[in-house]
Design a protein around this motif. Structure first.
Motif: not given
Ligand code: HSE
Length: 329
Positions: A34-35, A40-41, A154, A156-157, A200, A204, A250, A275-276
């Protein structure tokens, strides 16, 4: 792998009709990244790394899950296993239950590495549950997306895991939507997967509550460019994968990953945190560029004195998404 948020169990669940015993279905669900930098998201790409589950309905009155592969030792063997819980909640959503279930899972997607292992488990459970329902009672694809995204929290995955390729997702009044976009055939995803994991939730927690207008505007431009680069002009990928919303915030939680990603980007590769995190995804263009990306990853990791092992994995874009097989007894 994340646990499912509490699924409301209907108080009168035992009064529900049971799906037919003796059914035997398999689901194969892909990893997802993801991302992809600025998406993002919203953006997610399906990858050719798959978990599989085989489900048999029984009249035993019990639920048994046998797991093999990545993270298998720490996983529950009962109905709280994420695949089983997603399956059971899908049956309940349709007004059904199972008398008994036996699940055999083979996990290939590493857990807690930003590769969509929870989404793959949820998608596998939702699709298996749907396949076990009587014909005529099954959910439409948009309902499956909505339900899987609600379970994951969410879209996105789960969206690319369901549909394959690149998915662009959005939410409107608690309703999740997603559209699938074809990805240019030259794009070769190369993963660098560390042996450390990150949840995650912790990733976040590092995000700020607001960002500057300048960052938001820069990110919007790159996200738009990214969809064009992925579909039509991969030469734009290094510019198009530049993020201004999440990766720098992050980085303290995954310094070796951030260092690796920055090193790759400095050499002109389209690398992002997957992703995260903490895996690093590089979108190479053609097999020779993928080889160069692998060499660059190995060289950068050798220079870095951070302890810990990494796996470098060359994949392809999973074009079809999760699939369901029905075995005839
Ligand atoms: N879009 C989410 C994040 C992906 O980056 O927190 C988590 O799987």
């Amino acid at each position: 792998m994340a646990r499912l948020p509490a699924v409301p169990v209907l108080p009168d669940v035992l009064a529900l009709p049971a799906v037919e015993a003796g059914q035997d279905v398999s689901v194969r669900a892909p990893a997802t990244s993801a991302n992809l930098g600025p998406g993002f998201d919203a953006l997610g790409l399906a990858l050719t790394l798959h978990d599989t589950v085989r489900v048999r309905t029984t009249a035993s009155g019990t639920i048994l899950v046998r797991s093999e592969g990545e993270g298998a030792d720490g996983l529950p063997t009962d109905g709280t296993h994420l695949v089983a819980a997603s399956l059971i909640s899908t049956l309940q959503r349709a007004g059904y239950r199972a008398d008994g279930l036996e699940l055999d899972t083979l996990n290939v997607i590493p857990h807690g590495r930003g590769l969509g292992s929870s989404a793959a488990a949820i998608v596998a459970g939702v699709l298996a549950g749907n396949a076990l329902l009587p014909a005529g009672e099954r959910f439409a694809p948009a309902q499956l997306l909505q339900w899987a995204a609600s379970l994951e929290g969410h879209p996105d995955n789960v969206a690319p895991a369901l549909m394959g390729s690149l998915a662009i997702s959005w939410e409107s009044g608690r309703v999740y939507h997603s559209t699938r976009v074809d990805v240019h055939p030259d794009i070769v995803p190369v993963l660098a997967v560390p042996d450390t994991s990150l949840s995650t939730e912790s990733a976040r927690a590092l995000l700020p509550t607001s960002v500057s207008h300048r960052s938001a505007a820069a990110n919007a431009g790159r996200a738009a460019l990214l969809v064009h680069a992925l579909g039509a002009d991969p030469s734009l990928l290094p510019a198009a994968t530049q993020d201004a919303l999440h990766q720098d915030f992050r980085a303290p939680a995954m310094l070796p990953s951030a260092t690796l990603m920055r090193g790759m980007r400095a050499e002109g590769f389209a690398s992002t945190i997957s992703g995260a995190g903490p895996s690093v995804l590089t979108l190479a263009v053609g097999e020779s560029d993928a080889g160069a990306a692998e060499d660059a990853l190995h060289a950068l990791l050798e220079q870095d004195e951070t302890p810990g092992g990494w796996r470098i994995i060359r994949l392809a874009v999973e074009r079809e998404g999760a699939n369901v097989g029905v075995h005839q007894g």
